[in-house]
Every structure is written in structure tokens, then in C-alpha cells.
Design an enzyme around this catalytic site. Sequence first.
Site, PDB file in Angstrom:
ATOM      1  CE1 TYR A 187      -4.180  -2.198   5.268  1.00 22.77           C
ATOM      2  CE2 TYR A 187      -3.413  -0.006   4.669  1.00 22.77           C
ATOM      3  CZ  TYR A 187      -3.900  -1.248   4.303  1.00 22.77           C
ATOM      4  OH  TYR A 187      -4.095  -1.543   2.963  1.00 22.77           O
TER       5      TYR A 187
ATOM      6  CB  SER B 297      -0.853   0.005   1.279  1.00 13.11           C
ATOM      7  OG  SER B 297      -1.495   1.254   1.449  1.00 13.11           O
TER       8      SER B 297
HETATM    9  P1  NDP Z   1     -11.456  -6.032  -0.322  1.00 13.30           P
HETATM   10  O1  NDP Z   1     -11.961  -5.874   1.060  1.00 13.30           O
HETATM   11  O2  NDP Z   1     -12.393  -5.902  -1.464  1.00 13.30           O
HETATM   12  O3  NDP Z   1     -10.708  -7.425  -0.489  1.00 13.30           O
HETATM   13  C1  NDP Z   1      -9.973  -8.008   0.533  1.00 13.30           C
HETATM   14  C2  NDP Z   1      -9.908  -9.489   0.250  1.00 13.30           C
HETATM   15  O4  NDP Z   1      -9.135 -10.107   1.298  1.00 13.30           O
HETATM   16  C3  NDP Z   1     -11.264 -10.143   0.222  1.00 13.30           C
HETATM   17  O5  NDP Z   1     -11.348 -11.006  -0.873  1.00 13.30           O
HETATM   18  C4  NDP Z   1     -11.323 -10.938   1.529  1.00 13.30           C
HETATM   19  O6  NDP Z   1     -12.034 -12.148   1.321  1.00 13.30           O
HETATM   20  C5  NDP Z   1      -9.838 -11.236   1.716  1.00 13.30           C
HETATM   21  N1  NDP Z   1      -9.528 -11.584   3.095  1.00 13.30           N
HETATM   22  C6  NDP Z   1      -9.660 -10.866   4.227  1.00 13.30           C
HETATM   23  N2  NDP Z   1      -9.310 -11.594   5.307  1.00 13.30           N
HETATM   24  C7  NDP Z   1      -8.964 -12.815   4.819  1.00 13.30           C
HETATM   25  C8  NDP Z   1      -8.527 -14.019   5.408  1.00 13.30           C
HETATM   26  N3  NDP Z   1      -8.380 -14.136   6.740  1.00 13.30           N
HETATM   27  N4  NDP Z   1      -8.266 -15.075   4.608  1.00 13.30           N
HETATM   28  C9  NDP Z   1      -8.422 -14.991   3.282  1.00 13.30           C
HETATM   29  N5  NDP Z   1      -8.820 -13.879   2.656  1.00 13.30           N
HETATM   30  C10 NDP Z   1      -9.100 -12.815   3.427  1.00 13.30           C
HETATM   31  O7  NDP Z   1     -10.267  -4.976  -0.433  1.00 13.30           O
HETATM   32  P2  NDP Z   1      -9.153  -4.709  -1.561  1.00 13.30           P
HETATM   33  O8  NDP Z   1      -9.431  -5.460  -2.779  1.00 13.30           O
HETATM   34  O9  NDP Z   1      -9.000  -3.254  -1.618  1.00 13.30           O
HETATM   35  O10 NDP Z   1      -7.853  -5.307  -0.832  1.00 13.30           O
HETATM   36  C11 NDP Z   1      -6.904  -6.103  -1.491  1.00 13.30           C
HETATM   37  C12 NDP Z   1      -5.513  -5.727  -1.030  1.00 13.30           C
HETATM   38  O11 NDP Z   1      -5.211  -4.412  -1.485  1.00 13.30           O
HETATM   39  C13 NDP Z   1      -5.319  -5.722   0.476  1.00 13.30           C
HETATM   40  O12 NDP Z   1      -4.075  -6.317   0.805  1.00 13.30           O
HETATM   41  C14 NDP Z   1      -5.298  -4.238   0.817  1.00 13.30           C
HETATM   42  O13 NDP Z   1      -4.569  -3.962   1.982  1.00 13.30           O
HETATM   43  C15 NDP Z   1      -4.625  -3.681  -0.426  1.00 13.30           C
HETATM   44  N6  NDP Z   1      -4.824  -2.253  -0.632  1.00 13.30           N
HETATM   45  C16 NDP Z   1      -6.064  -1.747  -0.913  1.00 13.30           C
HETATM   46  C17 NDP Z   1      -6.240  -0.394  -1.043  1.00 13.30           C
HETATM   47  C18 NDP Z   1      -7.573   0.232  -1.264  1.00 13.30           C
HETATM   48  O14 NDP Z   1      -7.669   1.449  -1.248  1.00 13.30           O
HETATM   49  N7  NDP Z   1      -8.635  -0.535  -1.491  1.00 13.30           N
HETATM   50  C19 NDP Z   1      -5.106   0.546  -0.979  1.00 13.30           C
HETATM   51  C20 NDP Z   1      -3.850  -0.106  -0.682  1.00 13.30           C
HETATM   52  C21 NDP Z   1      -3.731  -1.452  -0.532  1.00 13.30           C
HETATM   53  P3  NDP Z   1     -12.953 -12.901   2.411  1.00 13.30           P
HETATM   54  O15 NDP Z   1     -13.527 -11.846   3.307  1.00 13.30           O
HETATM   55  O16 NDP Z   1     -13.965 -13.600   1.575  1.00 13.30           O
HETATM   56  O17 NDP Z   1     -12.019 -13.849   3.088  1.00 13.30           O
END
Ligand code: NDP
Length: 249
Positions: free
Chosen positions: A158, A144
Site C-alpha cells: 500500500y 496518504s
Molecule cells: P472508502 O473505502 O470509503 O472509499 C474508497 C472508494 O474507492 C470507494 O468509493 C470505492 O467505491 C472506490 N473504489 C475501490 N476500488 C475501485 C475501483 N476498482 N474502481 C472504482 N472505484 C473503486 O475509503 P476512503 O474514502 O478512505 O478512501 C479514499 C482514498 O483516500 C483512497 O485513495 C485511500 O487510499 C485514501 N486514504 C484514506 C485514508 C483513510 O484513513 N481512510 C488515509 C490515507 C489515504 P466502489 O467500491 O463502489 O467501487
Amino acid sequence: MGISNITEKVVVITGASSGVGESTARLLAGKGAKVALGARRKDRIDALVRDITDKGGSALGFKTDVTMRGDVEALVKGAVDRHGRIDVIVNNAGIMPIAPMAALKVEEWDRMIDVNIKGLLYGVAAVLPIMQKQKQGHIINIASVAGFKVFAPGGTVYSATKFAVRALTEGLRMEHKADNIRSTVISPAAIATDLPEGSSEEATRKDLREFYKIAIPADSIARAIAYAIEQPADVEIDEVVIRPTALDF
Ligand code: NDP
């Protein structure tokens, strides 16, 4: 479906049930990759797998909680059992509950460390021996901009997890050159996904919704991931930072 360096690659994606992971799964499968998708919300993974296969793509789905090392191993093993190898892992699963340190949301600190750092390390542990044996592979970790700048007050823990993701990716790059394993860290900012809804206080979620008004689509990150994958084997994209043009953070 054109032939590219992505076609036929076996790509494991964690956190594929929404946002960046889902978007990346769709894009890569559309380019001919064989994707193996994991997340906890298995219904969403199943629907995504159906959608990709209905369009002629190749996708496998698994119920994967990245905080459980056995789940991550099963996800990777599922891909290898079906396809005989693994070319890429996208360690994407992440959570971002935002709160000031003084709120002492210690359980949320634990969860961020468990998902964002340990979950990613379990992904590394599951693929590394296979990629070393293959003498090829690509580990893509999602960090990030909060891994460059501390996002405080609120995002201190975070940010700490995302600084760790950058350090881990750099160390992997240095340690595994001889194995022909590429390492890439992608650092997004303000992507329009459900991520900011993960804070436990409604007031924080409200502030984040305001901040995310300039957010850009998840597909912008998927394209960067695809770009890193499709490079020739001797070209490694080490770091990509992607922000909305309008963002000053
Ligand atoms: P979402 O919340 O849409 O996606 C997060 C994903 O992580 C979901 O598919 C969720 O699936 C999964 N997840 C969470 N906990 C678990 C777990 N214990 N085991 C397996 N899967 C898990 O957010 P984003 O798509 O934005 O996030 C994706 C990545 O991008 C993250 O690492 C985030 O930190 C990073 N990011 C995002 C930014 C933003 O602005 N959106 C900015 C910077 C970085 P489920 O709940 O079904 O398990």
C-alpha cells in the site's frame, strides 16, 4: 450557495460511492460545482446523485471501475459531453488490504497496483488531452501519509502505491506548467471511512479498528480538496498532509 472559484466548475471524482469521495462530492456540489461521480457500486452513486440534485445541485453518476481504462474514459466523456469541459479530476479511488509480505497476498498486491496506481493513471490519461487543449485544468490525487513513511509490517505494498502517487503528481506538476494545469497531492491519515475494512484477515481488521479510534471525519479531507480548487488559477497548492492531531505515525 455563494459564488466562489468552485461555483460552476466541472469536477470528476473517482471512488465517489463512500468516504472521502462521497464527502467531497457533497461539499463541492453544495458550493455550486457540477460533479461527475464514478465508482463500482452504482446504487450508491445513484442515491448520491439523487440527494445532490434534490438539494438543487448538479451531479451525474457513472458505474466506473478505475481498473478499466474504458470506464474511466466514459466517466470523463460523460462530464465533457454534458458540460463541454472539465476543470478538475479528483483521483480518489483506492484500496488498502493490509497483510505482511510473507503472507504472499499476491492478488491483493495486484489489486492495489491496479486501483491505486493504474486506476489513477487512467484518470490522468482521460483528462490530460482535454486539459491541454483547454489550457487549464486541475488534477488532484489522493495519496496518504503512508506515501511519506512506509507503514510496515502490513502496509508495505500500500505504501509503495502511495509513494508512486506522490511521484506521479510531482512529475505531472513539472511537465504541465506550460499547459496551465495545476497538480495537487493530498495525503491523509486515519480518516473514518470503510477503507480499513478492506483487509482479508479479521485479526488485521480488528487491529485497524483499534488504530482508527482516533480517526477524523472524511469531511476534513473534502475541505482540503475544496481549498486547493478554490485558489486563484495562478496559485497551486502542491501538497497537503492531514492527520488526526493525536496521531504519532
Ligand atoms: P472508502 O473505502 O470509503 O472509499 C474508497 C472508494 O474507492 C470507494 O468509493 C470505492 O467505491 C472506490 N473504489 C475501490 N476500488 C475501485 C475501483 N476498482 N474502481 C472504482 N472505484 C473503486 O475509503 P476512503 O474514502 O478512505 O478512501 C479514499 C482514498 O483516500 C483512497 O485513495 C485511500 O487510499 C485514501 N486514504 C484514506 C485514508 C483513510 O484513513 N481512510 C488515509 C490515507 C489515504 P466502489 O467500491 O463502489 O467501487
